[in-house]
Write a protein that holds these residues in place. Structure first.
Motif, mmCIF file in Angstrom:
data_model
loop_
_atom_site.group_PDB
_atom_site.id
_atom_site.type_symbol
_atom_site.label_atom_id
_atom_site.label_comp_id
_atom_site.label_asym_id
_atom_site.label_seq_id
_atom_site.Cartn_x
_atom_site.Cartn_y
_atom_site.Cartn_z
ATOM 1 N N VAL A 143 -68.133 56.789 -21.847
ATOM 2 C CA VAL A 143 -68.071 56.386 -20.444
ATOM 3 C C VAL A 143 -68.670 54.985 -20.362
ATOM 4 N N PRO A 144 -68.031 54.048 -19.681
ATOM 5 C CA PRO A 144 -68.577 52.686 -19.606
ATOM 6 C C PRO A 144 -70.031 52.672 -19.135
ATOM 7 N N SER A 145 -70.839 51.852 -19.776
ATOM 8 C CA SER A 145 -72.283 51.861 -19.533
ATOM 9 C C SER A 145 -72.662 51.440 -18.128
ATOM 10 N N TYR A 146 -71.826 50.667 -17.462
ATOM 11 C CA TYR A 146 -72.171 50.268 -16.099
ATOM 12 C C TYR A 146 -72.085 51.439 -15.125
ATOM 13 N N LEU A 147 -71.468 52.565 -15.539
ATOM 14 C CA LEU A 147 -71.519 53.801 -14.759
ATOM 15 C C LEU A 147 -72.408 54.831 -15.444
ATOM 16 N N TYR A 148 -72.432 54.783 -16.788
ATOM 17 C CA TYR A 148 -73.292 55.707 -17.529
ATOM 18 C C TYR A 148 -74.681 55.074 -17.661
ATOM 19 N N SER A 149 -75.343 54.898 -16.531
ATOM 20 C CA SER A 149 -76.690 54.328 -16.464
ATOM 21 C C SER A 149 -77.211 54.578 -15.060
ATOM 22 N N PHE A 150 -78.516 54.427 -14.884
ATOM 23 C CA PHE A 150 -79.118 54.707 -13.591
ATOM 24 C C PHE A 150 -78.670 53.682 -12.546
ATOM 25 N N SER A 151 -78.380 54.169 -11.352
ATOM 26 C CA SER A 151 -77.979 53.259 -10.267
ATOM 27 C C SER A 151 -79.115 52.316 -9.905
ATOM 28 N N TRP A 152 -80.358 52.746 -10.119
ATOM 29 C CA TRP A 152 -81.527 51.950 -9.741
ATOM 30 C C TRP A 152 -82.047 51.084 -10.891
ATOM 31 N N ALA A 153 -81.410 51.153 -12.031
ATOM 32 C CA ALA A 153 -81.833 50.343 -13.185
ATOM 33 C C ALA A 153 -80.599 49.811 -13.891
ATOM 34 N N GLN A 154 -79.834 48.994 -13.167
ATOM 35 C CA GLN A 154 -78.601 48.448 -13.717
ATOM 36 C C GLN A 154 -78.878 47.290 -14.676
ATOM 37 N N ARG A 155 -78.155 47.286 -15.776
ATOM 38 C CA ARG A 155 -78.203 46.179 -16.732
ATOM 39 C C ARG A 155 -76.902 45.397 -16.643
ATOM 40 N N ARG A 156 -77.009 44.115 -16.822
ATOM 41 C CA ARG A 156 -75.813 43.275 -16.824
ATOM 42 C C ARG A 156 -75.603 42.621 -18.181
ATOM 43 N N ASP A 157 -76.304 43.112 -19.191
ATOM 44 C CA ASP A 157 -76.187 42.499 -20.514
ATOM 45 C C ASP A 157 -75.804 43.516 -21.590
ATOM 46 N N TRP A 158 -75.069 44.573 -21.199
ATOM 47 C CA TRP A 158 -74.555 45.489 -22.217
ATOM 48 C C TRP A 158 -73.667 44.708 -23.187
ATOM 49 N N SER A 159 -73.706 45.080 -24.445
ATOM 50 C CA SER A 159 -72.959 44.323 -25.453
ATOM 51 C C SER A 159 -71.457 44.562 -25.366
ATOM 52 N N ARG A 160 -71.067 45.730 -24.874
ATOM 53 C CA ARG A 160 -69.653 46.109 -24.793
ATOM 54 C C ARG A 160 -69.503 47.175 -23.713
ATOM 55 N N PRO A 161 -68.268 47.502 -23.302
ATOM 56 C CA PRO A 161 -68.104 48.470 -22.212
ATOM 57 C C PRO A 161 -68.787 49.809 -22.484
ATOM 58 N N CYS A 162 -68.521 50.421 -23.644
ATOM 59 C CA CYS A 162 -69.139 51.694 -23.997
ATOM 60 C C CYS A 162 -70.180 51.435 -25.079
ATOM 61 N N SER A 163 -71.431 51.454 -24.692
ATOM 62 C CA SER A 163 -72.499 50.985 -25.572
ATOM 63 C C SER A 163 -72.779 51.947 -26.718
ATOM 64 N N PRO A 164 -73.197 51.406 -27.866
ATOM 65 C CA PRO A 164 -73.573 52.246 -29.000
ATOM 66 C C PRO A 164 -74.905 52.953 -28.765
ATOM 67 N N GLN A 165 -75.153 53.969 -29.563
ATOM 68 C CA GLN A 165 -76.325 54.841 -29.405
ATOM 69 C C GLN A 165 -77.629 54.072 -29.326
ATOM 70 N N ALA B 109 -67.604 34.570 -21.647
ATOM 71 C CA ALA B 109 -67.216 34.314 -20.259
ATOM 72 C C ALA B 109 -67.367 35.568 -19.400
ATOM 73 N N VAL B 110 -67.032 36.719 -19.969
ATOM 74 C CA VAL B 110 -67.168 37.981 -19.228
ATOM 75 C C VAL B 110 -68.635 38.294 -18.995
ATOM 76 N N ARG B 111 -69.469 38.111 -20.020
ATOM 77 C CA ARG B 111 -70.901 38.376 -19.877
ATOM 78 C C ARG B 111 -71.502 37.477 -18.793
ATOM 79 N N THR B 112 -71.081 36.228 -18.775
ATOM 80 C CA THR B 112 -71.584 35.290 -17.771
ATOM 81 C C THR B 112 -71.164 35.714 -16.365
#
Length: 488
Positions: A51-73, A212-215
Protein backbone atom coordinates in the motif's frame (compact mmCIF):
# COMPACT_ATOMS: atom_id res chain seq x y z
CA UNK A 1 -6.60 6.08 33.63
CA UNK A 2 -3.62 3.76 33.80
CA UNK A 3 -3.53 1.80 30.57
CA UNK A 4 -1.42 -1.19 29.54
CA UNK A 5 -0.76 -1.72 25.84
CA UNK A 6 0.60 -5.01 24.50
CA UNK A 7 2.52 -4.45 21.27
CA UNK A 8 4.58 -1.57 19.86
CA UNK A 9 3.65 -1.76 16.20
CA UNK A 10 1.43 0.69 14.32
CA UNK A 11 -1.54 -0.07 16.62
CA UNK A 12 0.33 0.31 19.88
CA UNK A 13 1.97 3.57 18.83
CA UNK A 14 -1.34 4.99 17.60
CA UNK A 15 -3.09 4.23 20.89
CA UNK A 16 -0.15 5.60 22.87
CA UNK A 17 -0.27 8.82 20.83
CA UNK A 18 -3.96 9.28 21.67
CA UNK A 19 -3.52 8.39 25.36
CA UNK A 20 -0.62 10.78 25.78
CA UNK A 21 -2.56 13.63 24.20
CA UNK A 22 -5.53 12.94 26.50
CA UNK A 23 -3.39 12.86 29.63
CA UNK A 24 -3.70 9.16 30.47
CA UNK A 25 -0.84 7.15 31.97
CA UNK A 26 0.29 4.21 29.84
CA UNK A 27 2.95 1.56 29.40
CA UNK A 28 3.62 -0.42 26.23
CA UNK A 29 4.91 -3.96 26.65
CA UNK A 30 6.85 -5.17 23.63
CA UNK A 31 8.51 -8.59 23.37
CA UNK A 32 11.04 -7.43 20.76
CA UNK A 33 13.93 -5.02 21.28
CA UNK A 34 12.53 -2.27 19.06
CA UNK A 35 9.27 -0.81 17.81
CA UNK A 36 7.64 -1.88 14.56
CA UNK A 37 5.67 -5.06 15.17
CA UNK A 38 5.35 -6.88 11.86
CA UNK A 39 7.83 -4.41 10.35
CA UNK A 40 10.38 -5.23 13.02
CA UNK A 41 10.11 -9.00 12.63
CA UNK A 42 9.78 -9.38 8.85
CA UNK A 43 13.22 -8.55 7.50
CA UNK A 44 13.28 -10.98 4.58
CA UNK A 45 14.82 -9.85 1.26
CA UNK A 46 12.41 -7.65 -0.67
CA UNK A 47 10.10 -6.98 2.30
CA UNK A 48 8.00 -3.91 1.56
CA UNK A 49 4.49 -2.56 1.90
CA UNK A 50 2.04 -3.08 -0.95
CA UNK A 51 0.00 0.00 0.00
CA UNK A 52 1.54 3.39 -0.88
CA UNK A 53 3.28 4.86 2.16
CA UNK A 54 1.49 8.19 1.95
CA UNK A 55 -1.67 6.27 2.97
CA UNK A 56 0.06 3.49 4.90
CA UNK A 57 1.23 5.93 7.60
CA UNK A 58 -0.27 7.99 10.39
CA UNK A 59 -2.43 10.92 9.29
CA UNK A 60 -0.83 13.00 12.07
CA UNK A 61 2.76 12.08 11.18
CA UNK A 62 3.01 12.45 7.42
CA UNK A 63 6.37 12.15 5.70
CA UNK A 64 7.13 13.73 2.37
CA UNK A 65 10.49 12.05 1.83
CA UNK A 66 9.58 8.40 1.28
CA UNK A 67 12.08 6.87 -1.12
CA UNK A 68 9.42 5.24 -3.31
CA UNK A 69 5.62 4.78 -3.38
CA UNK A 70 5.61 1.48 -1.44
CA UNK A 71 8.42 1.74 1.08
CA UNK A 72 10.73 -1.13 2.03
CA UNK A 73 10.65 -2.71 5.48
CA UNK A 74 13.65 -0.89 6.95
CA UNK A 75 12.23 2.49 5.97
CA UNK A 76 8.84 1.75 7.55
CA UNK A 77 10.43 0.44 10.75
CA UNK A 78 12.65 3.52 10.93
CA UNK A 79 9.60 5.75 10.42
CA UNK A 80 7.82 4.11 13.35
CA UNK A 81 10.81 4.55 15.62
CA UNK A 82 11.21 8.21 14.63
CA UNK A 83 7.50 8.82 15.27
CA UNK A 84 7.63 7.10 18.66
CA UNK A 85 10.68 9.13 19.61
CA UNK A 86 9.35 12.48 18.39
CA UNK A 87 6.00 11.91 20.11
CA UNK A 88 7.59 11.06 23.45
CA UNK A 89 6.39 7.46 23.40
CA UNK A 90 9.72 5.61 23.58
CA UNK A 91 10.25 6.17 27.34
CA UNK A 92 6.92 4.45 27.97
CA UNK A 93 7.90 1.20 26.19
CA UNK A 94 9.26 -1.82 28.06
CA UNK A 95 11.21 -3.71 25.41
CA UNK A 96 12.06 -7.39 25.76
CA UNK A 97 8.92 -7.95 27.86
CA UNK A 98 6.54 -10.62 26.62
CA UNK A 99 3.15 -10.75 28.31
CA UNK A 100 2.03 -14.36 28.54
CA UNK A 101 -1.06 -13.96 30.73
CA UNK A 102 -3.54 -11.26 31.73
CA UNK A 103 -6.30 -11.55 34.32
CA UNK A 104 -9.26 -9.33 35.24
CA UNK A 105 -9.79 -8.67 38.95
CA UNK A 106 -13.55 -8.36 39.49
CA UNK A 107 -13.16 -6.84 42.95
CA UNK A 108 -10.52 -4.23 42.23
CA UNK A 109 -11.68 -3.70 38.62
CA UNK A 110 -8.13 -3.85 37.32
CA UNK A 111 -6.12 -5.94 34.90
CA UNK A 112 -3.05 -7.83 36.10
CA UNK A 113 -0.46 -8.66 33.45
CA UNK A 114 2.12 -11.39 33.97
CA UNK A 115 5.25 -11.32 31.85
CA UNK A 116 7.38 -14.27 30.80
CA UNK A 117 10.14 -13.16 33.19
CA UNK A 118 7.83 -13.55 36.21
CA UNK A 119 6.97 -9.87 36.78
CA UNK A 120 3.41 -8.61 37.26
CA UNK A 121 1.92 -5.28 36.25
CA UNK A 122 -1.43 -3.64 37.02
CA UNK A 123 -3.63 -1.40 34.87
CA UNK A 124 -7.15 0.05 34.79
CA UNK A 125 -7.56 -0.80 31.10
CA UNK A 126 -5.87 -3.21 28.72
CA UNK A 127 -5.31 -2.64 25.01
CA UNK A 128 -4.19 -5.65 22.98
CA UNK A 129 -2.30 -4.32 19.97
CA UNK A 130 -0.80 -7.68 19.03
CA UNK A 131 -1.87 -7.68 15.39
CA UNK A 132 -3.21 -10.57 13.33
CA UNK A 133 0.01 -11.49 11.53
CA UNK A 134 2.46 -12.04 14.38
CA UNK A 135 2.63 -15.79 15.06
CA UNK A 136 4.25 -17.78 12.23
CA UNK A 137 2.36 -20.86 11.06
CA UNK A 138 4.13 -24.06 10.07
CA UNK A 139 2.53 -27.03 8.30
CA UNK A 140 2.78 -30.46 9.84
CA UNK A 141 4.93 -32.41 7.40
CA UNK A 142 6.52 -35.76 8.29
CA UNK A 143 10.28 -35.47 8.72
CA UNK A 144 10.48 -31.67 8.82
CA UNK A 145 12.31 -31.70 12.15
CA UNK A 146 14.94 -34.05 10.70
CA UNK A 147 16.07 -31.70 7.94
CA UNK A 148 19.82 -31.24 8.31
CA UNK A 149 20.24 -27.84 6.65
CA UNK A 150 19.02 -24.39 7.67
CA UNK A 151 15.24 -24.00 7.72
CA UNK A 152 13.43 -20.85 8.77
CA UNK A 153 10.15 -18.97 8.40
CA UNK A 154 10.04 -15.79 6.32
CA UNK A 155 9.12 -13.85 9.48
CA UNK A 156 12.19 -15.24 11.25
CA UNK A 157 14.69 -14.80 8.44
CA UNK A 158 18.16 -16.10 9.26
CA UNK A 159 20.50 -13.51 7.76
CA UNK A 160 23.53 -15.54 8.83
CA UNK A 161 22.65 -18.11 6.14
CA UNK A 162 24.19 -17.31 2.76
CA UNK A 163 21.87 -18.62 0.06
CA UNK A 164 24.27 -17.86 -2.79
CA UNK A 165 24.74 -20.88 -5.02
CA UNK A 166 22.53 -23.10 -2.88
CA UNK A 167 19.50 -25.23 -3.62
CA UNK A 168 16.47 -23.81 -1.84
CA UNK A 169 12.96 -25.11 -1.25
CA UNK A 170 10.36 -22.39 -0.74
CA UNK A 171 7.19 -23.82 0.74
CA UNK A 172 4.23 -21.46 0.39
CA UNK A 173 3.33 -18.73 -2.11
CA UNK A 174 1.64 -16.00 -0.08
CA UNK A 175 2.37 -12.30 0.20
CA UNK A 176 5.84 -12.78 1.72
CA UNK A 177 7.00 -15.34 -0.84
CA UNK A 178 5.89 -13.07 -3.66
CA UNK A 179 8.41 -10.53 -2.37
CA UNK A 180 11.36 -12.72 -1.39
CA UNK A 181 11.32 -15.34 -4.18
CA UNK A 182 12.49 -12.85 -6.88
CA UNK A 183 15.32 -11.76 -4.58
CA UNK A 184 16.69 -15.18 -3.64
CA UNK A 185 16.24 -16.50 -7.19
CA UNK A 186 18.92 -14.03 -8.29
CA UNK A 187 21.56 -15.70 -6.12
CA UNK A 188 20.50 -19.31 -5.59
CA UNK A 189 21.63 -22.22 -7.75
CA UNK A 190 18.06 -23.52 -7.78
CA UNK A 191 14.75 -22.58 -6.16
CA UNK A 192 11.88 -25.05 -5.90
CA UNK A 193 8.66 -23.16 -5.16
CA UNK A 194 6.01 -25.43 -3.62
CA UNK A 195 2.61 -23.93 -4.32
CA UNK A 196 -0.68 -25.01 -2.79
CA UNK A 197 -2.84 -22.28 -4.32
CA UNK A 198 -1.87 -19.72 -6.95
CA UNK A 199 -2.67 -16.05 -6.18
CA UNK A 200 -4.13 -13.44 -8.48
CA UNK A 201 -1.48 -10.83 -9.22
CA UNK A 202 -1.60 -7.11 -9.89
CA UNK A 203 1.29 -4.96 -11.19
CA UNK A 204 3.61 -3.09 -8.82
CA UNK A 205 6.86 -1.68 -10.19
CA UNK A 206 7.65 0.65 -7.28
CA UNK A 207 10.53 2.74 -8.69
CA UNK A 208 12.52 5.25 -6.67
CA UNK A 209 10.92 8.70 -6.82
CA UNK A 210 12.68 10.99 -9.34
CA UNK A 211 14.11 14.18 -7.86
CA UNK A 212 11.44 16.34 -9.49
CA UNK A 213 8.66 14.26 -7.92
CA UNK A 214 10.30 14.37 -4.49
CA UNK A 215 10.61 18.14 -4.77
CA UNK A 216 6.96 18.53 -5.78
CA UNK A 217 5.75 16.35 -2.91
CA UNK A 218 7.81 18.38 -0.47
CA UNK A 219 6.91 21.85 -1.73
CA UNK A 220 3.51 21.85 -3.50
CA UNK A 221 0.78 22.70 -0.96
CA UNK A 222 -1.97 20.10 -0.73
CA UNK A 223 -0.28 17.56 -3.00
CA UNK A 224 0.34 15.06 -0.21
CA UNK A 225 -3.26 15.28 0.95
CA UNK A 226 -4.49 14.90 -2.63
CA UNK A 227 -2.40 11.76 -3.13
CA UNK A 228 -3.53 10.33 0.20
CA UNK A 229 -7.25 10.78 -0.31
CA UNK A 230 -6.99 9.88 -3.97
CA UNK A 231 -5.49 6.48 -3.10
CA UNK A 232 -8.11 6.04 -0.38
CA UNK A 233 -10.76 6.52 -3.08
CA UNK A 234 -9.08 4.03 -5.41
CA UNK A 235 -9.09 1.39 -2.67
CA UNK A 236 -12.70 2.07 -1.74
CA UNK A 237 -13.50 1.49 -5.42
CA UNK A 238 -11.88 -1.94 -5.19
CA UNK A 239 -14.00 -2.69 -2.11
CA UNK A 240 -17.10 -1.58 -4.03
CA UNK A 241 -16.21 -4.12 -6.71
CA UNK A 242 -15.71 -6.85 -4.10
CA UNK A 243 -18.97 -6.22 -2.28
CA UNK A 244 -21.59 -4.67 -4.54
CA UNK A 245 -20.65 -3.81 -8.12
CA UNK A 246 -20.07 -7.06 -10.01
CA UNK A 247 -19.18 -5.36 -13.32
CA UNK A 248 -16.47 -3.44 -11.48
CA UNK A 249 -15.14 -6.65 -9.98
CA UNK A 250 -15.12 -8.23 -13.45
CA UNK A 251 -13.09 -5.27 -14.72
CA UNK A 252 -10.53 -5.70 -11.93
CA UNK A 253 -10.31 -9.41 -12.66
CA UNK A 254 -9.72 -8.68 -16.34
CA UNK A 255 -6.97 -6.23 -15.38
CA UNK A 256 -5.32 -8.90 -13.24
CA UNK A 257 -5.58 -11.74 -15.73
CA UNK A 258 -4.42 -9.55 -18.62
CA UNK A 259 -1.37 -8.53 -16.63
CA UNK A 260 -0.65 -12.15 -15.72
CA UNK A 261 -0.96 -13.34 -19.32
CA UNK A 262 1.45 -10.67 -20.48
CA UNK A 263 4.00 -11.73 -17.88
CA UNK A 264 3.58 -15.51 -18.19
CA UNK A 265 5.25 -16.27 -21.51
CA UNK A 266 6.09 -19.84 -20.47
CA UNK A 267 2.92 -21.86 -21.09
CA UNK A 268 3.81 -24.61 -18.63
CA UNK A 269 4.47 -22.13 -15.82
CA UNK A 270 1.28 -20.31 -16.75
CA UNK A 271 -0.70 -23.53 -16.42
CA UNK A 272 0.76 -24.16 -12.98
CA UNK A 273 0.31 -20.70 -11.52
CA UNK A 274 -3.05 -19.75 -12.99
CA UNK A 275 -5.54 -19.12 -10.14
CA UNK A 276 -8.42 -21.56 -9.80
CA UNK A 277 -10.42 -19.70 -7.15
CA UNK A 278 -12.83 -16.76 -7.19
CA UNK A 279 -11.16 -13.42 -7.76
CA UNK A 280 -10.80 -11.59 -4.44
CA UNK A 281 -11.61 -14.45 -2.07
CA UNK A 282 -7.91 -14.67 -1.21
CA UNK A 283 -5.58 -11.74 -0.81
CA UNK A 284 -4.67 -10.26 -4.20
CA UNK A 285 -0.92 -9.76 -4.41
CA UNK A 286 1.01 -6.93 -6.02
CA UNK A 287 4.29 -7.57 -7.81
CA UNK A 288 5.78 -7.10 -11.25
CA UNK A 289 8.79 -9.27 -10.38
CA UNK A 290 7.27 -12.49 -9.03
CA UNK A 291 5.88 -14.12 -12.18
CA UNK A 292 9.03 -13.39 -14.24
CA UNK A 293 11.08 -14.94 -11.42
CA UNK A 294 9.08 -18.16 -11.67
CA UNK A 295 10.16 -18.45 -15.32
CA UNK A 296 13.87 -18.23 -14.61
CA UNK A 297 15.83 -21.35 -15.64
CA UNK A 298 16.88 -21.97 -12.02
CA UNK A 299 13.30 -21.86 -10.63
CA UNK A 300 10.73 -24.66 -10.68
CA UNK A 301 7.12 -24.36 -9.54
CA UNK A 302 5.90 -27.56 -7.87
CA UNK A 303 2.14 -27.98 -7.52
CA UNK A 304 2.22 -31.43 -5.93
CA UNK A 305 1.89 -31.24 -2.16
CA UNK A 306 4.89 -31.96 0.03
CA UNK A 307 4.63 -35.54 1.24
CA UNK A 308 7.64 -35.64 3.55
CA UNK A 309 11.02 -34.09 4.22
CA UNK A 310 14.30 -35.96 4.48
CA UNK A 311 17.59 -34.64 5.92
CA UNK A 312 18.68 -33.39 2.51
CA UNK A 313 15.59 -33.42 0.30
CA UNK A 314 11.91 -32.61 -0.13
CA UNK A 315 9.67 -35.42 -1.40
CA UNK A 316 6.55 -34.42 -3.33
CA UNK A 317 3.32 -36.40 -3.48
CA UNK A 318 4.19 -37.75 -6.93
CA UNK A 319 7.33 -39.30 -5.44
CA UNK A 320 9.79 -36.82 -6.96
CA UNK A 321 12.78 -36.29 -4.70
CA UNK A 322 14.43 -32.87 -4.91
CA UNK A 323 17.65 -32.40 -3.00
CA UNK A 324 17.92 -29.06 -1.21
CA UNK A 325 20.38 -27.23 1.02
CA UNK A 326 17.89 -24.94 2.77
CA UNK A 327 14.16 -24.55 3.33
CA UNK A 328 12.29 -21.27 3.62
CA UNK A 329 8.77 -21.49 5.02
CA UNK A 330 6.44 -18.94 3.42
CA UNK A 331 3.41 -20.43 5.14
CA UNK A 332 1.90 -17.36 6.76
CA UNK A 333 0.54 -16.81 10.24
CA UNK A 334 -2.11 -17.97 12.72
CA UNK A 335 -4.32 -15.03 11.81
CA UNK A 336 -7.52 -16.60 13.17
CA UNK A 337 -6.12 -16.63 16.74
CA UNK A 338 -5.10 -12.98 17.13
CA UNK A 339 -3.99 -12.95 20.80
CA UNK A 340 -2.62 -16.49 21.19
CA UNK A 341 -0.54 -17.81 22.83
CA UNK A 342 -1.18 -15.13 25.46
CA UNK A 343 -3.87 -16.16 27.95
CA UNK A 344 -6.51 -13.52 28.63
CA UNK A 345 -8.88 -14.22 31.55
CA UNK A 346 -11.98 -12.06 31.91
CA UNK A 347 -14.96 -12.04 34.27
CA UNK A 348 -15.41 -15.32 36.11
CA UNK A 349 -11.99 -16.43 34.93
CA UNK A 350 -13.23 -17.25 31.42
CA UNK A 351 -10.43 -17.45 28.86
CA UNK A 352 -10.67 -15.43 25.67
CA UNK A 353 -9.62 -18.18 23.29
CA UNK A 354 -12.26 -20.47 24.85
CA UNK A 355 -14.88 -17.75 24.42
CA UNK A 356 -13.79 -17.59 20.79
CA UNK A 357 -14.14 -21.33 20.22
CA UNK A 358 -16.24 -20.88 17.09
CA UNK A 359 -14.09 -18.03 15.82
CA UNK A 360 -12.93 -14.67 17.14
CA UNK A 361 -15.64 -12.03 17.55
CA UNK A 362 -15.93 -8.58 19.10
CA UNK A 363 -18.30 -5.63 19.03
CA UNK A 364 -16.99 -3.43 16.21
CA UNK A 365 -13.87 -5.61 16.35
CA UNK A 366 -12.85 -3.81 19.56
CA UNK A 367 -14.70 -4.92 22.73
CA UNK A 368 -15.66 -8.41 23.93
CA UNK A 369 -18.51 -9.28 26.30
CA UNK A 370 -17.22 -10.57 29.64
CA UNK A 371 -13.89 -8.76 29.32
CA UNK A 372 -14.33 -5.31 30.93
CA UNK A 373 -12.00 -2.47 30.00
CA UNK A 374 -10.38 -4.67 27.35
CA UNK A 375 -9.89 -3.19 23.90
CA UNK A 376 -8.61 -4.92 20.77
CA UNK A 377 -6.71 -3.19 18.00
CA UNK A 378 -6.89 -4.75 14.52
CA UNK A 379 -9.37 -7.18 16.07
CA UNK A 380 -11.79 -9.65 14.48
CA UNK A 381 -13.42 -8.55 11.22
CA UNK A 382 -11.42 -5.32 10.87
CA UNK A 383 -8.96 -6.52 8.23
CA UNK A 384 -9.33 -5.29 4.66
CA UNK A 385 -9.26 -7.23 1.42
CA UNK A 386 -7.91 -4.04 -0.14
CA UNK A 387 -7.06 -0.87 1.75
CA UNK A 388 -4.85 0.65 4.40
CA UNK A 389 -5.14 -0.94 7.82
CA UNK A 390 -3.76 2.31 9.27
CA UNK A 391 -7.10 3.97 8.48
CA UNK A 392 -8.87 1.28 10.53
CA UNK A 393 -6.32 1.48 13.35
CA UNK A 394 -6.68 5.23 13.74
CA UNK A 395 -10.47 4.87 13.90
CA UNK A 396 -10.22 2.13 16.53
CA UNK A 397 -7.84 4.18 18.67
CA UNK A 398 -10.32 7.05 18.60
CA UNK A 399 -13.04 4.68 19.81
CA UNK A 400 -10.85 3.44 22.67
CA UNK A 401 -10.24 7.02 23.83
CA UNK A 402 -13.94 7.75 23.53
CA UNK A 403 -14.77 4.74 25.73
CA UNK A 404 -12.18 5.74 28.32
CA UNK A 405 -13.71 9.21 28.25
CA UNK A 406 -17.02 7.73 29.36
CA UNK A 407 -15.28 6.50 32.49
CA UNK A 408 -13.18 9.58 33.07
CA UNK A 409 -16.02 12.04 32.68
CA UNK A 410 -18.79 9.98 34.19
CA UNK A 411 -20.70 9.93 30.94
CA UNK A 412 -21.93 6.41 31.64
CA UNK A 413 -23.61 7.50 34.89
CA UNK A 414 -20.49 6.95 36.97
CA UNK A 415 -20.22 7.71 40.65
CA UNK A 416 -17.30 7.75 43.09
CA UNK A 417 -14.94 4.78 43.03
CA UNK A 418 -13.18 2.77 40.36
CA UNK A 419 -15.13 2.16 37.17
CA UNK A 420 -15.11 -0.21 34.23
CA UNK A 421 -17.10 -0.73 31.06
CA UNK A 422 -18.25 -4.15 29.89
CA UNK A 423 -19.92 -4.37 26.49
CA UNK A 424 -23.34 -5.95 26.82
CA UNK A 425 -23.60 -9.50 25.42
CA UNK A 426 -26.65 -8.64 23.34
CA UNK A 427 -24.82 -5.68 21.82
CA UNK A 428 -21.84 -7.83 20.88
CA UNK A 429 -24.11 -10.53 19.44
CA UNK A 430 -26.13 -8.06 17.38
CA UNK A 431 -22.97 -6.39 16.11
CA UNK A 432 -21.14 -9.57 15.13
CA UNK A 433 -24.27 -11.21 13.69
CA UNK A 434 -24.83 -8.17 11.46
CA UNK A 435 -21.25 -8.42 10.17
CA UNK A 436 -21.58 -12.16 9.51
CA UNK A 437 -24.88 -11.66 7.66
CA UNK A 438 -23.14 -9.23 5.34
CA UNK A 439 -20.29 -11.68 4.88
CA UNK A 440 -22.53 -14.67 4.13
CA UNK A 441 -22.25 -15.40 0.44
CA UNK A 442 -19.60 -12.72 -0.01
CA UNK A 443 -16.49 -13.27 -2.10
CA UNK A 444 -14.52 -14.10 1.07
CA UNK A 445 -16.59 -17.24 1.66
CA UNK A 446 -15.85 -18.67 -1.80
CA UNK A 447 -12.54 -20.39 -0.99
CA UNK A 448 -10.15 -21.35 1.80
CA UNK A 449 -8.04 -18.49 3.11
CA UNK A 450 -6.47 -17.02 6.24
CA UNK A 451 -9.45 -14.68 6.44
CA UNK A 452 -11.50 -17.61 7.80
CA UNK A 453 -11.46 -19.68 10.99
CA UNK A 454 -9.32 -22.76 10.33
CA UNK A 455 -9.18 -21.76 6.67
CA UNK A 456 -12.75 -22.72 5.79
CA UNK A 457 -14.98 -21.65 8.71
CA UNK A 458 -16.62 -18.31 9.44
CA UNK A 459 -14.87 -15.20 8.16
CA UNK A 460 -13.06 -13.79 11.20
CA UNK A 461 -10.64 -11.47 9.43
CA UNK A 462 -12.34 -9.10 7.04
CA UNK A 463 -14.61 -6.11 7.39
CA UNK A 464 -17.48 -6.43 4.86
CA UNK A 465 -17.68 -2.80 3.80
CA UNK A 466 -15.85 0.44 3.12
CA UNK A 467 -13.10 1.96 5.24
CA UNK A 468 -15.07 5.22 5.52
CA UNK A 469 -18.13 3.31 6.72
CA UNK A 470 -16.12 1.76 9.55
CA UNK A 471 -14.51 5.09 10.47
CA UNK A 472 -17.93 6.66 10.91
CA UNK A 473 -19.32 3.65 12.78
CA UNK A 474 -16.67 3.77 15.53
CA UNK A 475 -16.44 7.54 15.75
CA UNK A 476 -17.98 7.65 19.23
CA UNK A 477 -18.44 4.98 21.92
CA UNK A 478 -22.10 4.76 22.97
CA UNK A 479 -22.61 4.45 26.73
CA UNK A 480 -25.83 2.48 26.05
CA UNK A 481 -23.72 -0.37 24.64
CA UNK A 482 -22.02 -0.98 27.99
CA UNK A 483 -22.74 -2.10 31.51
CA UNK A 484 -21.05 0.13 34.06
CA UNK A 485 -19.13 -1.64 36.82
CA UNK A 486 -18.14 0.34 39.92
CA UNK A 487 -16.42 -0.04 43.29
CA UNK A 488 -17.02 2.08 46.33
Amino acid sequence: MKVAIVGAGFSGIEVAHRLRAAGHTFTIFERADDVGGVWQHNTYPGAACDVPSYLYSFSWAQRRDWSRPCSPQAEIQRYLREVAEADGILPHIRFGTEIDETRWDETALTWTLSSADGETHSADALVLACGQLTRPAFPQIPGMEQFAGPAFHSAQWDHDVDLTGRRIAVIGTGASAVQFVPEIAKQAARVDVYQRSAPYMMPRRNPVYPRAVRTAIRRVPGLQKLRRYGMWGVMETFILGYTKARPLKAAFRLWSTSFMRLQLRDREVRRKVWPRHEFGCKRILFSSAYLPALQRPNVEVVTDRVQRIEPDAVIAADGTRREVDAIVWGTGFHADEPVAPMKVHGSGGQELQAAWDGGARAHLGITVAGFPNLFLMYGPNTNLGVGSIIVMIEAQAGYVLSALGLLRGGGAGASAGRRALSVRPEVESASTDAVQQRLDGSVWTQCQSWYRKDGDGRVVGNWPGFMLEYVRLVEQADSRDFDLLTTR
